[in-house]
Write a protein that holds these residues in place. Structure first.
Motif, mmCIF file in Angstrom:
data_model
loop_
_atom_site.group_PDB
_atom_site.id
_atom_site.type_symbol
_atom_site.label_atom_id
_atom_site.label_comp_id
_atom_site.label_asym_id
_atom_site.label_seq_id
_atom_site.Cartn_x
_atom_site.Cartn_y
_atom_site.Cartn_z
ATOM 1 N N ALA A 1 0.834 -1.207 0.000
ATOM 2 C CA ALA A 1 0.000 0.000 0.000
ATOM 3 C C ALA A 1 0.867 1.254 0.000
ATOM 4 C CB ALA A 1 -0.926 -0.015 1.212
ATOM 5 N N LYS A 2 1.925 1.245 0.797
ATOM 6 C CA LYS A 2 2.837 2.393 0.838
ATOM 7 C C LYS A 2 3.511 2.599 -0.515
ATOM 8 C CE LYS A 2 3.944 1.685 5.745
ATOM 9 N NZ LYS A 2 5.016 1.240 6.691
ATOM 10 N N PHE A 3 3.959 1.513 -1.115
ATOM 11 C CA PHE A 3 4.626 1.614 -2.409
ATOM 12 C C PHE A 3 3.659 2.154 -3.467
ATOM 13 C CE2 PHE A 3 6.061 0.044 -6.509
ATOM 14 C CZ PHE A 3 7.426 0.340 -6.483
ATOM 15 N N ALA A 4 2.449 1.617 -3.483
ATOM 16 C CA ALA A 4 1.470 2.036 -4.483
ATOM 17 C C ALA A 4 1.099 3.510 -4.322
ATOM 18 C CB ALA A 4 0.223 1.159 -4.387
ATOM 19 N N GLN A 5 0.868 3.911 -3.086
ATOM 20 C CA GLN A 5 0.425 5.286 -2.832
ATOM 21 C C GLN A 5 1.550 6.300 -2.990
ATOM 22 O OE1 GLN A 5 -2.872 3.566 0.349
ATOM 23 N NE2 GLN A 5 -1.244 4.867 1.089
ATOM 24 N N ASN A 6 2.775 5.912 -2.640
ATOM 25 C CA ASN A 6 3.881 6.875 -2.608
ATOM 26 C C ASN A 6 4.801 6.827 -3.815
ATOM 27 O OD1 ASN A 6 3.000 7.653 -0.017
ATOM 28 N ND2 ASN A 6 4.268 6.094 0.960
ATOM 29 N N VAL A 7 4.818 5.707 -4.531
ATOM 30 C CA VAL A 7 5.775 5.556 -5.633
ATOM 31 C C VAL A 7 5.080 5.488 -6.998
ATOM 32 C CG1 VAL A 7 7.644 4.143 -6.589
ATOM 33 C CG2 VAL A 7 7.425 4.414 -4.111
ATOM 34 N N THR A 8 4.121 4.589 -7.151
ATOM 35 C CA THR A 8 3.537 4.406 -8.484
ATOM 36 C C THR A 8 2.405 5.377 -8.800
ATOM 37 O OG1 THR A 8 2.211 2.572 -7.577
ATOM 38 C CG2 THR A 8 4.223 2.008 -8.756
ATOM 39 N N LEU A 9 1.609 5.766 -7.803
ATOM 40 C CA LEU A 9 0.539 6.725 -8.067
ATOM 41 C C LEU A 9 1.065 8.071 -8.573
ATOM 42 C CD1 LEU A 9 -2.484 7.440 -8.008
ATOM 43 C CD2 LEU A 9 -2.191 8.118 -5.610
ATOM 44 N N PRO A 10 2.105 8.640 -7.977
ATOM 45 C CA PRO A 10 2.578 9.953 -8.449
ATOM 46 C C PRO A 10 3.087 9.963 -9.889
ATOM 47 C CG PRO A 10 3.383 9.527 -6.229
ATOM 48 C CD PRO A 10 2.783 8.243 -6.733
ATOM 49 N N ILE A 11 3.510 8.827 -10.428
ATOM 50 C CA ILE A 11 4.020 8.817 -11.802
ATOM 51 C C ILE A 11 3.006 8.230 -12.789
ATOM 52 C CG2 ILE A 11 6.448 8.777 -11.114
ATOM 53 C CD1 ILE A 11 6.465 5.750 -11.674
ATOM 54 N N ASN A 12 1.759 8.058 -12.356
ATOM 55 C CA ASN A 12 0.748 7.501 -13.248
ATOM 56 C C ASN A 12 0.353 8.508 -14.328
ATOM 57 O OD1 ASN A 12 -1.125 5.506 -14.153
ATOM 58 N ND2 ASN A 12 -2.768 6.607 -13.108
ATOM 59 N N ARG A 13 -0.047 9.704 -13.925
ATOM 60 C CA ARG A 13 -0.462 10.705 -14.911
ATOM 61 C C ARG A 13 0.722 11.201 -15.733
ATOM 62 N NH1 ARG A 13 -3.319 16.632 -13.858
ATOM 63 N NH2 ARG A 13 -3.032 17.370 -15.998
ATOM 64 N N THR A 14 1.859 11.457 -15.092
ATOM 65 C CA THR A 14 3.027 11.932 -15.842
ATOM 66 C C THR A 14 3.501 10.880 -16.829
ATOM 67 O OG1 THR A 14 4.493 11.161 -14.067
ATOM 68 C CG2 THR A 14 3.785 13.467 -13.991
ATOM 69 N N GLY A 15 3.411 9.608 -16.439
ATOM 70 C CA GLY A 15 3.769 8.535 -17.354
ATOM 71 C C GLY A 15 2.846 8.492 -18.557
#
Length: 593
Positions: A47-61
């Motif tokens: 949950a921490k990884f998803a919320q802090n690492v992958t979510l922030p680069i979803n739209r920019t990606g």
């Protein structure tokens, strides 16, 4: 920026209360290293990884996309670092055998970890997903030497994997592929041909890419019986495990897609590339189906993740957005208008999404449990039964979960009104990214044909009869204070049993019937499955006290009263037969006069 809060409470409820996962794990010596505390720690870290690492680069990606230049593919900003963290955290090998550097976690648990990645960044998730699938195929069919060479590197994230099936002229019909494999004197093969739609075919995340390629030898039998599977590394591997020269395989381009734009979908050209046979010649399809079936369940999880993400954002928007007044009187007199949550239609859309999300999550764990039985059980009878169940439910997991999820995502977007069409809110990307889940790994129409044909008619309904018997046994044991779900479950089981027998009878008389009925039948079995999940959820919730559990029962009531009635329409359409579809001439579809 879109929000996401991992639904950990519901995940714990599904594992601990609905499926009593700890007891299931502890009763099997191969899973005895897993307990509820371990599972919770893993889910919390993901949950921490998803919320802090992958979510922030979803739209920019999505905005930057994958890039192809000078024969090389690069991923968007932040993806390399995220992939490094993911690999170093041991996530790629979460469910892999410890022998190859994995953690040996059960599928019941890994489906929930996967959901969080799919919810926050489906494009990112596809890179390690293909590696895991390739690893499973190799672990099942490769030689010991091949396993030792490739599996530890794949699960560590140093190397990645792909699945190379589709060709420009051959999608579902793999029997007509043209990629050639010519044997060399040293036992290797020269692989020549073009594959398309190859997820992660090239990228800059790992130092080597291990392509699993379907091809035919010159004297292979015609059709699917002549397909072989080959390992074709991007860089050849020396005997000491180090990387050697570049192999004759390269991306020709990347596709420009509707969604999942940060995922590199490549056209791959094999120009006499050196390949190594996996298993026996002409037996490659069985090995590849190990990978394909894993991916198909994963597509269902992709749907669940997207739907959960969309629901959370729509629910938050509906809470904050004020518009109009409640039909029963003003609810927020200190504001210029009431929240749009006072409107029944907004609640309908949100409840549909949430009801399907919670049933989908339970169903994914259920299918995961069946897979765990096939892998870890020592009881031949239990393994055979679980294999039948997995065969039956894989097309449901892929097609029904993605169909219901896409409907939910569209409803969630609708809750935003015009803002749902605007980029900054994240809903339009969610819709675009999810659409592919209904298409790749075998379209949902193909999944429906698989269910009705191979998994039902071909075995004379044996698989579905076993499933219905289990459902009836469970429902009959429910207490009378759960009669609302008990009666509904037994009724649905009877309806699906009857329509199954009807389909088998009609298919014997009319070869067109099953294809015309396939999608509606899949949705009927999907509704049966979700009803069964709500029966299990209701039983677990009834044994507890508190608002959280009361809400589970309320949502079960909602499902029975507002979603399950779709079964009646599905059955009516099946009984309408195929003539009303097939009586149109082919000319009708292009003749506009």
């Amino acid at each position: 920026m879109p929000i996401y809060n991992a639904p950990l409470a519901d995940m714990r409820f599904i594992l601990n209360d609905v499926f009593n996962a700890e007891q299931f794990w502890q009763s099997n010596e191969k899973l005895a290293h897993v307990d509820a505390a371990t599972a919770e720690a893993i889910l919390e870290e993901m949950a921490k990884f998803a919320q802090n690492v992958t979510l922030p680069i979803n739209r920019t990606g999505d905005e930057e996309g994958a890039h192809y230049e000078n024969g090389k593919v690069s991923t968007p900003t932040g993806f390399k670092e995220a992939f490094r963290q993911y690999a170093e955290g041991g996530w790629i090998g979460l469910g892999a055998d410890e022998e190859w550097g994995g953690q040996g976690m059960p599928k019941m648990l890994t489906v929930l970890a996967d959901e969080m990645l799919f919810a926050t960044n489906p494009s990112f998730m596809l890179y390690p997903l293909l590696s895991v699938g390739a690893g499973m195929a190799l672990n099942s069919y490769a030689s010991q030497e091949q396993k030792e060479t490739y599996l530890p590197k794949i699960y560590s994230g140093e190397w990645s994997g792909t699945m190379c099936l589709t060709e420009p002229h051959a999608g579902t019909d793999l029997g007509i592929i043209k990629t050639k494999a010519e044997r060399n004197t040293d036992g290797s093969y020269n692989i020549t041909g073009t594959k398309i739609f190859i997820t992660g075919g090239d990228h800059d995340l790992a130092e080597n890419i291990i392509h699993l390629v379907l091809a035919k030898t010159p004297d292979a039998p015609a059709g699917s019986r002549g397909i072989s599977l080959f390992i074709v590394p991007k860089f050849l591997v020396n005997t000491d495990g180090s990387l050697g020269e570049r192999n004759a395989v390269a991306p020709g381009s990347i596709e420009h897609k509707m969604g999942i734009k940060a995922s590199a979908t490549c056209v791959m050209n094999f120009d006499g590339a050196k390949g190594f046979l996996v298993g026996q010649e002409n037996h490659g399809l069985a090995a590849m189906f190990v990978m394909m079936n894993y991916e198909r369940l994963s597509m269902g999880i992709q749907g669940l993740g997207a739907s959960e993400f969309a629901y959370q954002n729509a629910a938050q928007y509906a809470t904050d957005r004020i518009q109009g007044r409640s039909a029963s009187g003003v609810k927020s007199p200190n504001k210029a208008a009431d929240s749009i949550l006072v409107h029944g239609d907004v609640r309908r859309m949100l409840l549909n999404a949430r009801a399907n999300n919670e049933a989908s999550r339970a169903f994914a764990v259920y299918v995961g449990q069946q897979l765990d039985i096939t892998k870890f059980s020592t009881d031949p009878e239990a393994i055979a039964k679980a294999n039948n169940r997995v065969a039956l439910l894989t097309p449901i997991a892929k097609a029904y979960l993605t169909d219901t999820a896409f409907n939910a995502v569209i409803d969630a977007q609708m809750c935003f009104g015009g803002h749902g069409y605007i980029r900054e809110w994240g809903m339009e990307q969610c819709v675009r990214d999810l659409r592919i889940a209904q298409i790749y790994e075998g379209t949902n129409g193909v999944q429906s044909q698989d269910l009705i044909g191979r998994k039902t008619i071909k075995c004379n309904g044996e698989f579905i009869a076993e499933y219905i018997a289990e459902i009836r046994d469970f429902a009959n044991d429910l207490d009378t204070d759960l009669n609302f779900i008990k009666d509904a479950t037994l009724d649905v089981a009877t309806e699906v049993d009857m329509i199954t027998q009807y389909i088998i009878e009609q298919a014997n008389e009319n070869s067109e019937f099953s294809n015309a009925a396939a999608v509606d039948y899949l949705h009927a079995v999907g509704l049966l499955s979700f009803t069964y999940m709500y029966a299990r959820i209701a039983k677990a919730a009834k044994a507890k006290s508190g608002e959280f559990y009361q809400n589970k029962l309320a949502l079960a009531h909602y499902f029975i009263q507002r979603i399950l009635p779709d079964l009646t329409a599905r059955i009516a359409k099946i009984k309408a037969g195929s003539d009303v579809i097939m009586n149109f001439s082919e000319d009708y579809f292009t003749n506009q006069a």
